[in-house]
Each structure stands twice: as C-alpha cells, then as structure tokens.
Design an enzyme around this catalytic site. Structure first.
Site, PDB file in Angstrom:
ATOM      1  N   MET A 189     -62.766  34.025   9.601  1.00 32.68           N
ATOM      2  CA  MET A 189     -63.394  33.396   8.439  1.00 32.68           C
ATOM      3  C   MET A 189     -62.325  33.047   7.404  1.00 32.68           C
ATOM      4  O   MET A 189     -62.628  32.821   6.234  1.00 32.68           O
ATOM      5  CB  MET A 189     -64.453  34.317   7.836  1.00 32.68           C
ATOM      6  CG  MET A 189     -65.637  34.513   8.779  1.00 32.68           C
ATOM      7  SD  MET A 189     -67.207  34.794   7.931  1.00 32.68           S
ATOM      8  CE  MET A 189     -66.849  36.267   7.018  1.00 32.68           C
ATOM      9  N   GLY A 190     -61.059  33.008   7.865  1.00 36.43           N
ATOM     10  CA  GLY A 190     -60.002  32.569   6.970  1.00 36.43           C
ATOM     11  C   GLY A 190     -59.527  33.656   6.021  1.00 36.43           C
ATOM     12  O   GLY A 190     -59.789  34.837   6.217  1.00 36.43           O
ATOM     13  N   TYR A 191     -58.811  33.214   4.984  1.00 36.17           N
ATOM     14  CA  TYR A 191     -58.123  34.101   4.046  1.00 36.17           C
ATOM     15  C   TYR A 191     -57.302  35.108   4.842  1.00 36.17           C
ATOM     16  O   TYR A 191     -57.465  36.320   4.731  1.00 36.17           O
ATOM     17  CB  TYR A 191     -59.090  34.790   3.080  1.00 36.17           C
ATOM     18  CG  TYR A 191     -58.461  35.007   1.722  1.00 36.17           C
ATOM     19  CD1 TYR A 191     -58.190  33.913   0.901  1.00 36.17           C
ATOM     20  CD2 TYR A 191     -58.101  36.272   1.284  1.00 36.17           C
ATOM     21  CE1 TYR A 191     -57.575  34.088  -0.328  1.00 36.17           C
ATOM     22  CE2 TYR A 191     -57.476  36.453   0.057  1.00 36.17           C
ATOM     23  CZ  TYR A 191     -57.221  35.355  -0.745  1.00 36.17           C
ATOM     24  OH  TYR A 191     -56.596  35.514  -1.966  1.00 36.17           O
TER      25      TYR A 191
ATOM     26  N   HIS B 154     -55.156  39.625  10.760  1.00 38.46           N
ATOM     27  CA  HIS B 154     -55.292  38.398  11.555  1.00 38.46           C
ATOM     28  C   HIS B 154     -53.973  38.052  12.258  1.00 38.46           C
ATOM     29  O   HIS B 154     -53.970  37.602  13.403  1.00 38.46           O
ATOM     30  CB  HIS B 154     -55.685  37.222  10.654  1.00 38.46           C
ATOM     31  CG  HIS B 154     -56.993  37.395   9.955  1.00 38.46           C
ATOM     32  ND1 HIS B 154     -57.075  37.598   8.599  1.00 38.46           N
ATOM     33  CD2 HIS B 154     -58.269  37.411  10.425  1.00 38.46           C
ATOM     34  CE1 HIS B 154     -58.355  37.718   8.255  1.00 38.46           C
ATOM     35  NE2 HIS B 154     -59.092  37.612   9.338  1.00 38.46           N
TER      36      HIS B 154
ATOM     37  N   MET C 195     -60.110  45.766  15.850  1.00 33.97           N
ATOM     38  CA  MET C 195     -60.948  46.963  15.929  1.00 33.97           C
ATOM     39  C   MET C 195     -61.401  47.456  14.563  1.00 33.97           C
ATOM     40  O   MET C 195     -62.203  48.364  14.479  1.00 33.97           O
ATOM     41  CB  MET C 195     -60.203  48.082  16.664  1.00 33.97           C
ATOM     42  CG  MET C 195     -60.310  48.006  18.175  1.00 33.97           C
ATOM     43  SD  MET C 195     -62.021  48.042  18.803  1.00 33.97           S
ATOM     44  CE  MET C 195     -62.455  49.755  18.482  1.00 33.97           C
TER      45      MET C 195
ATOM     46  N   ASP D 181     -63.385  45.970  12.658  1.00 32.50           N
ATOM     47  CA  ASP D 181     -64.829  45.786  12.764  1.00 32.50           C
ATOM     48  C   ASP D 181     -65.239  46.112  14.201  1.00 32.50           C
ATOM     49  O   ASP D 181     -65.480  45.230  15.022  1.00 32.50           O
ATOM     50  CB  ASP D 181     -65.223  44.362  12.379  1.00 32.50           C
ATOM     51  CG  ASP D 181     -66.730  44.251  12.135  1.00 32.50           C
ATOM     52  OD1 ASP D 181     -67.471  45.132  12.625  1.00 32.50           O
ATOM     53  OD2 ASP D 181     -67.166  43.303  11.475  1.00 32.50           O
TER      54      ASP D 181
END
Length: 282
Positions: free
Chosen positions: A30-32, A37, A148, A150
């Site tokens: 979802m970016g940012y 990431h 992991m 989430d």
C-alpha cells in the site's frame, strides 16, 4: 524501471516476461515504503528474473472508522525507493482503474479471520483477499512476497493461494525491526516521542514469552498473561489483544505444540501497533 498505472499494460508486460520464460517476483504494497518493504524487494530480487511492485491503497480493506484518508502516501518517494532496490516494474493503479464499477463478485474469507486483527476489523481480510485475487490475475507472478509482521495476512494469503489454485509460491519474510526491536511499520510515524519510547515493550514482551516457552511453559493462558502483564507494566497503551494460536491455521490450543504464533495488538493515543513471533515447539 517501467512505471505503469494501467492494468492492460501491466498484463501485457507480465505476459511477455512469462513467454520469455522469466520468473516474476511480486511485492504487493500500500506504498509509503519502509525497510520492511525493502526486505521483501531484496528477497524478490535474489530469487527472480523480474521484480514487480504494486502500490495501491486499497479502499476495500479499510473499515468505516479507519484511516483510509489519513494513510500516508508519497508516490514519488516510493518510486525512488523502488528504483534504488532493483524493481523492474512499478505498478500504481488508481482506485478508478482497479474498481471501475461496483463489484458484482467479491472474495469472502471463511477461515483464519475470526481471531487477532480480523475480530475487530470485520470485512478487512475480504478486502485484502479481493484485491490480491485481482492483482494475482493481473501480474500472475511466480512468487509473491509478504512480511511476517502481518502474520494473519500471510495466513489468509496462504489459504487464498491454496483454495483458488494460484500457481504462485508464497514467500513469507521475517519482520524487520528497529534497533530497539520495534517492528517497522508505516504507522510508526504517528507515535509521539513518549509512545515511541514505550513501543519496543511489545517485542520485549514477546521475547519474555519465548524464554518462558524455552524453559518449558506450555500453557497458552500463562503465556498470554505474562505478555499482557509486561505490556501493562511498561507502557500506557491499551491492549487490544494478546493471543496464542497454531500457525498458519490460527486455531486455539489447549497446550502449546507444533508451529505457534504469539500475537499482540495495542492502541496508543495516536496509533495501533501489532507484533508477533512464531515458534516451532516440540
């Protein structure tokens, strides 16, 4: 790096790569983008010929009182980070592109969602599973990468891939942490200086639980109580949940054995934080 906002272009490109026999590693976000990431991108880069990244803040997975409008967005920064980390294709569709008309079909997740975050966010994982079904069809990757941090989302994606026969390998990447143990998250920017000082207590509490299990504790209730007590003693946060389940099927256990997850969620005044650890218990 190729940047595209159009589904048609993305599908054509991905099809071409597959025809050339190239493997595709896909990182849906979802970016940012943050170090969490980046860890996914690095892993994808190591294991595939092509790395595709999507940035899409998916309205379907936000509840009525959640932070869709407030969710941090900075597409130029995301593009820069993607480029620096070896992304080949950067896919950033608009909401109109992904949902041109009201959905006539939607994915409903039946299992693994009535616990942890799913309990207080009804419909959230239906939104996640629906957008991932769309993205998997658009990209058709060889492998898909998820953090992991989430762990419930990873469990849901595991079920989605299995139940819908997606020919995709799910790669779960360990949680990336700050030096003091706090799990990296786009929402950490909301924390006040005082809350930021207290936030590492979540991971410390989980480590206490791990030590207790290593010393022979097998009662889930005892473990939950220990974690709660540590968080209550060391923070002003309100505990949302502390739960222990088998993993990835997220079923309750009378006695700890096999692969288990210990997961926590707390609310500070300005942000809700989650963390977990998974353990293999013999």
């Amino acid at each position: 790096m190729i940047v595209t906002t159009k589904i048609q272009d993305m599908q054509t490109m991905m099809q071409q790569y597959r025809l050339e026999g190239k493997t595709i590693g896909f990182v849906p976000t979802m970016g940012y983008l943050h170090e969490g990431h980046i860890a996914l991108l690095k892993k994808a880069r190591e294991e595939n010929d092509i790395v595709a990244l999507s940035v899409f803040v998916n309205p379907l997975q936000f509840g009525p009182n959640e932070d869709f409008a407030r969710y941090p967005r900075d597409i130029e920064r995301d593009e820069r980070i993607a480029k620096e980390n070896g992304v080949d294709v950067f896919f950033c569709p608009s909401v109109e592109e992904m949902y041109p008309h009201p959905l006539s079909v939607q994915v409903t997740v039946k299992e693994r969602v009535d616990v942890l975050c799913g309990k207080s966010r009804p419909g959230h994982f239906d939104g996640v599973a629906t957008v991932l079904t769309k993205l998997f069809h658009i990209v058709m990757p060889t492998r898909a990468y998820f953090g992991m941090k989430d762990a419930q989302q990873v469990a849901v994606v595991d079920g989605l891939i299995r139940d819908f026969h997606f020919p995709i390998e799910l790669v779960a990447v360990p949680t990336v942490r700050e030096e003091d143990g706090l799990a990296k998250s786009s929402r950490n920017v909301y924390l006040s200086p005082e809350e930021r000082k207290e936030a590492p207590a979540l991971y410390q509490a989980l480590q206490q639980a791990k030590t207790a299990i290593e010393n022979g504790e097998r009662n889930p209730e005892t473990i939950c109580a220990l974690v709660k007590n540590y968080i209550q003693t060391h923070t002003h946060a309100e505990i949302d949940y502390v739960e222990v389940y088998s993993y990835p099927d997220l079923k309750p256990l009378e006695k700890l054995h096999g692969k288990v997850i210990i997961a926590v969620a707390v609310r500070f005044a300005s942000a809700r934080l989650i963390d977990n650890i998974t353990l293999d218990i013999v």
